[in-house]
Design a protein around this motif. Structure first.
Motif, PDB file in Angstrom:
ATOM      1  N   SER A  25       0.812  -1.214   0.000  1.00 32.98           N
ATOM      2  CA  SER A  25       0.000   0.000   0.000  1.00 32.98           C
ATOM      3  C   SER A  25       0.847   1.266   0.000  1.00 32.98           C
ATOM      4  CB  SER A  25      -0.917   0.022   1.236  1.00 32.98           C
ATOM      5  OG  SER A  25      -1.797  -1.076   1.231  1.00 32.98           O
ATOM      6  N   ILE A  26       2.126   1.136   0.338  1.00 31.88           N
ATOM      7  CA  ILE A  26       2.997   2.296   0.515  1.00 31.88           C
ATOM      8  C   ILE A  26       3.598   2.724  -0.816  1.00 31.88           C
ATOM      9  CG2 ILE A  26       5.140   3.079   1.602  1.00 31.88           C
ATOM     10  CD1 ILE A  26       4.485   1.240   3.945  1.00 31.88           C
ATOM     11  N   THR A  27       3.682   4.026  -1.008  1.00 31.86           N
ATOM     12  CA  THR A  27       4.321   4.573  -2.204  1.00 31.86           C
ATOM     13  C   THR A  27       5.627   5.262  -1.801  1.00 31.86           C
ATOM     14  OG1 THR A  27       3.314   6.767  -2.063  1.00 31.86           O
ATOM     15  CG2 THR A  27       2.018   5.052  -3.125  1.00 31.86           C
ATOM     16  N   PRO A  31       6.636  11.132   2.851  1.00 28.52           N
ATOM     17  CA  PRO A  31       5.637  11.144   3.933  1.00 28.52           C
ATOM     18  C   PRO A  31       5.539  12.482   4.642  1.00 28.52           C
ATOM     19  CG  PRO A  31       7.575   9.880   4.580  1.00 28.52           C
ATOM     20  CD  PRO A  31       7.723  10.178   3.115  1.00 28.52           C
ATOM     21  N   HIS A  38       1.524   8.688   0.945  1.00 25.91           N
ATOM     22  CA  HIS A  38       2.629   7.761   1.174  1.00 25.91           C
ATOM     23  C   HIS A  38       2.113   6.408   1.675  1.00 25.91           C
ATOM     24  CE1 HIS A  38       6.395   6.069   2.682  1.00 25.91           C
ATOM     25  NE2 HIS A  38       5.814   5.943   3.877  1.00 25.91           N
ATOM     26  N   ALA A  39       1.175   6.442   2.634  1.00 27.31           N
ATOM     27  CA  ALA A  39       0.731   5.200   3.273  1.00 27.31           C
ATOM     28  C   ALA A  39      -0.331   4.468   2.482  1.00 27.31           C
ATOM     29  CB  ALA A  39       0.194   5.518   4.680  1.00 27.31           C
ATOM     30  N   CYS A  40      -1.149   5.183   1.711  1.00 27.59           N
ATOM     31  CA  CYS A  40      -2.322   4.549   1.092  1.00 27.59           C
ATOM     32  C   CYS A  40      -2.385   4.705  -0.424  1.00 27.59           C
ATOM     33  CB  CYS A  40      -3.602   5.127   1.695  1.00 27.59           C
ATOM     34  SG  CYS A  40      -3.728   4.982   3.484  1.00 27.59           S
TER      35      CYS A  40
END
Length: 337
Positions: A25-27, A31, A38-40
């Protein structure tokens, strides 16, 4: 001194799979610039919004995956007797020919409860208020929520006990934002909603003979939307309800009755709603947790100013909308037009 023990690491297949899902899910987005992206971000890319849903989450993906798994089990063969019984039940539910032949008739007894009298008289009598309580209890027992919801859940301030909670509800479009400040004759959402209510009435004309008249359907859909708009105007915004001082109010039934006026009798409604679990004549324990007190102070005044036939049509249409997935294919299709 001895070195601290290394933290235990879960390396079971389930933990590894969960960790992989989080990492996927992280890019690479910074962040510090946008932590949510970043997280989704990768999750959103991999899970675009389905055409048949208004929201999607990881829980929604899990539910969809479970449905696929259950379908594969129900369409397989073999296994214990209880599994075979489930397969027979499933096969009956997806046999659309007899379901289509029934049309709206399976909900005829329900619509009779919700449309408790005939005739155009708009004025509320004591018998109408009693019938409204019976109708709401019938609908709330089936998790259909006109006007408000009533649910038993853990008390937020004492989670060792369950309490009855009531909260504002009853909008066919879900949010007050779809109604307020909108022209029902030109707003695309309200126009589409009007068309859907008209379709529900037309599909139900075999059990609601008046719905065979296009002018009745048009006028009824407009009056129901106007009623829901009045309810929406009385409801508090979701952001306000996040404040516990607004959403948590422990009231006695006498307080609730006093705040909402004498017409709607809460005791009779609750006795009907919980009679199967409490037993006849056993009152619901107090206090009752009430959200949005200003809404209830306005609600039954709005109901009293609305013609009885409009409120009955509102209840019937909400029941039809919630029953549509379980009725004939034309009801199912109408949800996606």
């Amino acid at each position: 001194s001895p070195s601290p023990s290394p933290p235990s690491v879960c390396d079971t297949p389930a933990c590894v799979k969960a960790s992989a899902a989080i990492l996927e899910s992280i890019t690479s987005h910074d962040p510090c610039d946008d932590f949510y992206e970043h997280a989704c971000g990768a999750w959103h890319t991999a899970n675009p919004m389905p055409a048949d849903k208004s929201s999607m989450s990881s829980f929604g993906v899990l539910a969809d995956d479970n449905r696929v798994l259950l379908r594969s089990l129900l369409e397989a063969s073999g296994g214990p007797e209880v599994t075979e019984k489930a397969r027979l039940y499933y096969a009956k539910c997806i046999d659309m020919a007899p379901i289509n032949a029934l049309g709206a008739s399976p909900v005829a007894p329900d619509l009779a409860i919700l449309g408790w009298r005939s005739g155009p008289d708009p004025v509320w009598a004591a018998s109408d208020w009693a019938s409204l309580g019976t109708a709401l209890a019938h609908m709330h027992r089936s998790s259909t929520w006109p006007l408000f919801y009533s649910w038993t859940m853990a008390d937020a301030r004492n989670p060792t006990v369950n309490k009855v909670h009531i909260g504002q509800d009853g909008l066919g479009l879900g949010s007050r934002d779809y109604y307020l400040g909108k022209d029902p004759y030109s707003d695309p959402y309200l126009v589409a909603y009007h068309r859907y209510l008209d379709t529900l009435l037309e599909l139900s004309s075999s059990i609601l003979p008046q719905a065979a008249d296009p002018s009745y359907r048009n006028a009824t859909a407009h009056s129901v939307i106007a009623f829901e708009t009045a309810i929406a105007a009385a409801q508090l915004p979701s952001a306000v309800l996040r404040n516990p001082a607004v959403s948590y109010n422990a009231w006695t039934r006498a307080q609730l009755q006093n705040e909402t006026g004498p017409n709607f009798f809460w005791g009779a409604y609750q006795n009907a709603l919980y009679s199967d679990v409490r037993g006849p004549g056993q009152s619901v324990p107090e206090p009752i947790i009430v959200d949005a007190p200003p809404y209830y102070r306005s609600l039954f005044g709005i109901v009293e100013l609305t013609p009885v036939p409009t409120v009955m049509a509102y209840l019937q249409l909400m029941w039809l909308a919630n029953s549509a997935p379980h009725l004939s294919q034309d009801f199912v299709d109408a949800q996606f037009e």
